[in-house]
Design a protein around this motif. Structure first.
Motif, PDB file in Angstrom:
ATOM      1  N   ARG A  68     -45.328 -10.733 -22.461  1.00 52.66           N
ATOM      2  CA  ARG A  68     -45.771 -10.221 -21.199  1.00 52.66           C
ATOM      3  C   ARG A  68     -45.109 -10.496 -19.697  1.00 52.66           C
ATOM      4  O   ARG A  68     -45.308 -11.555 -19.144  1.00 52.66           O
ATOM      5  N   VAL A  94     -43.766 -10.261 -16.104  1.00 54.88           N
ATOM      6  CA  VAL A  94     -44.443 -10.246 -14.839  1.00 54.88           C
ATOM      7  C   VAL A  94     -43.592  -9.528 -13.604  1.00 54.88           C
ATOM      8  O   VAL A  94     -42.572 -10.488 -13.556  1.00 54.88           O
ATOM      9  N   ASP A 118     -44.903  -8.418 -10.666  1.00 50.30           N
ATOM     10  CA  ASP A 118     -45.260  -8.527  -9.275  1.00 50.30           C
ATOM     11  C   ASP A 118     -46.463  -9.231  -9.490  1.00 50.30           C
ATOM     12  O   ASP A 118     -47.140  -9.093 -10.553  1.00 50.30           O
ATOM     13  N   ARG A 120     -49.188  -8.853  -8.129  1.00 46.11           N
ATOM     14  CA  ARG A 120     -50.256  -7.827  -8.118  1.00 46.11           C
ATOM     15  C   ARG A 120     -50.809  -7.282  -9.796  1.00 46.11           C
ATOM     16  O   ARG A 120     -51.773  -6.829  -9.981  1.00 46.11           O
ATOM     17  N   GLU A 121     -49.849  -7.693 -10.778  1.00 52.55           N
ATOM     18  CA  GLU A 121     -49.990  -7.066 -11.928  1.00 52.55           C
ATOM     19  C   GLU A 121     -50.617  -8.227 -12.736  1.00 52.55           C
ATOM     20  O   GLU A 121     -51.281  -8.155 -13.789  1.00 52.55           O
ATOM     21  N   LEU A 122     -51.200  -9.621 -12.413  1.00 50.22           N
ATOM     22  CA  LEU A 122     -51.796 -10.558 -12.769  1.00 50.22           C
ATOM     23  C   LEU A 122     -53.324 -10.267 -12.844  1.00 50.22           C
ATOM     24  O   LEU A 122     -53.808  -9.606 -11.992  1.00 50.22           O
TER      25      LEU A 122
END
Length: 488
Positions: A253, A255, A257, A259-261
């Motif tokens: 996984r 990441v 950004d 905001r993707e979390l």
């Protein structure tokens, strides 16, 4: 569904952060970009089937001494007891051997007295000088280790601890060349220079003096052990316990950004300052982004993993009992090599570190085979294959070594930074170990783990106390996050 906490990155600090939060009762999700957990503690079959190599970290004085990994969970009972979870730290008979000219090695043994006796045999008076230098630090190892695995934001109140730290500080201020000059022979200074070179800087700076004194103090106090079966066992044990506590763990996984979390009350990042800037971008204040941009990364490392048909044939048989071997020659040679790398050049005779785990751990390879871990310092981002250079370095002190090699695998500094992006340019320390960056990692800030973004925290080696497999940056980052939630 909102999580209590999301942790990005599963190096030792990311795992320690996730475990600390889960142990506090939080619902934790851990995300790892690679296919396996562990970051710098990964192990893998890099050469031949059945031969286990440590990908990055191989010897573990900090894991043997850090409060997070201590028996009983450390002084506050809130850590991960490695032994209780089946992780065995195996102690070589000799923690460290340093190769000298003429085929002789200087040995740093578990006992200060035994080390001093060896040095006395080489140069009259050096044994007593070594006892005066190292004895008080080893006697006060709890104070030294405690301060240097702390958040570096508190001063001990015990007079004895203050005295020990004052002694440590005055020795650091003298720096390695001056400390070495107090000895008549070259061996004691070489033992210090080799450990100081772990800071990957010229030896007349304060950072190498601190690193050398700390690592050699730990060698006497707790040894430089290897992990039975490979360093991966540390990560696997923490991961298993996290799952038992109900944490969600995901690999593969990456990441790009923040905001993707997943939605979470707090987010902890086991990442470099550069990665934080990339993930957060213009949501960070401009002043903080400028401070992150000033963060300095160090030189790189290139690792070479060998498999041999017999133990390394060191010219000095005593080195065959050592877990870790420094190939550097006299202290001046170590310093010259580090200066070349600091200037952005490949050293002709680079300082080389070697770990031979099979001296205590036969489980790493089928019978008759021996994994040998090595790396040397190179300019940041180097893509040069250093296999031939390191082989030549080993041959200098172990004639016939090349004839024992049956397989090898190289990871250049450029490749290391791709495999694990926290290692910018192959900098496995995640930042240059200057005094300023030790005290103000990653930026000057009383709480170095918090960021200007509410609920977002750093917990990597780019925060105090810095590099090493100790997990304490993760612990301190997690405790900062818990305080923000009003929790202990």
């Amino acid at each position: 569904m909102e999580r209590d906490a999301v942790v990005v990155g599963s190096g030792p600090n990311g795992l320690a952060a996730a475990w600390t939060l889960a142990a506090a009762g939080l619902d934790v999700e851990l995300l790892e970009g690679a296919d396996t957990f562990g970051g710098g503690t990964r192990s893998a079959e890099l050469t031949l089937p059945g031969v286990v190599h440590d990908v990055c970290s191989a010897a573990h004085p900090l894991a043997a001494s850090a409060p997070f990994f201590a028996p009983g969970g450390g002084p506050d009972g809130q850590g991960f007891d490695l032994a209780a979870h089946g992780v065995r730290l195996l102690q070589p008979e000799v923690p460290l051997a340093h190769a000298m000219d003429g085929g002789r090695f200087a040995l740093l043994q578990r006992s200060v007295a035994d080390t001093a006796d060896d040095l006395e045999d080489l140069a009259a008076g050096d044994g007593a000088r070594y006892r005066r230098l190292m004895g008080p630090l080893v006697d006060g190892v709890d104070a030294v280790g405690g301060m240097l695995t702390s958040s570096l934001r508190a001063v001990p109140t015990s007079p004895a601890d203050l005295l020990t730290l004052a002694r440590f500080g005055t020795r650091v201020l003298r720096r390695v060349p001056a400390l070495a000059r107090q000895f008549r022979g070259p061996a004691a200074g070489a033992l210090l220079a080799g450990s100081a070179a772990h800071a990957v800087q010229p030896l007349d700076r304060l950072g190498p003096a601190g690193a050398g004194l700390l690592l050699n103090t730990l060698a006497h106090a707790v040894g430089w052990p290897v992990v039975e079966g490979g360093s991966q066992r540390i990560a696997d044990a923490v991961v298993a316990d996290l799952r038992a506590r109900g944490a969600t763990l995901r690999t593969g996984r990456w990441v790009g950004d923040l905001r993707e979390l997943p939605s979470a009350r707090v987010v902890l990042l086991d990442l470099s300052p550069r990665q934080l800037d990339q993930l957060a971008g213009d949501r960070l204040p401009a002043s903080y982004r400028r401070a992150l941009a000033r963060y300095r990364y160090g030189s790189g490392a290139t690792t070479v993993h060998f498999v041999t048909s017999e133990p390394v044939p060191w010219a000095d048989p005593r080195a065959r009992r050592a877990g870790t071997v420094h190939l550097g020659g006299p202290g001046a040679e170590v310093d010259a090599a580090e200066r070349e790398v600091a200037a952005g050049r490949h050293a002709d005779e680079p300082f080389t570190l070697l770990v031979q785990p099979s001296v205590v751990d036969p489980s790493r390879a089928p019978a008759g085979l021996h994994p040998v871990w090595s790396y040397c310092h190179v300019p940041s981002g180097s893509d040069r294959d250093m296999t031939a250079t390191i082989t030549r370095r080993i041959e200098r002190y172990a004639p016939g070594f090349a004839g024992t090699v049956v397989a090898s695998s190289v990871r250049t500094a450029a490749r290391l930074s791709i495999d694990n992006p926290i290692h910018v340019g192959g900098d496995v320390a995640v930042g240059e170990a200057t005094v300023r960056q030790t005290l103000a990692r990653p930026v000057p800030r009383w709480d170095p783990y918090s960021t200007p973004l509410p609920g977002v925290f750093l917990c990597s080696s780019a925060t105090p106390p810095g590099p090493g497999v100790h997990g304490m940056s993760g612990v301190h980052g997690a405790r900062s996050a818990l305080r923000s939630l009003g929790l202990r």
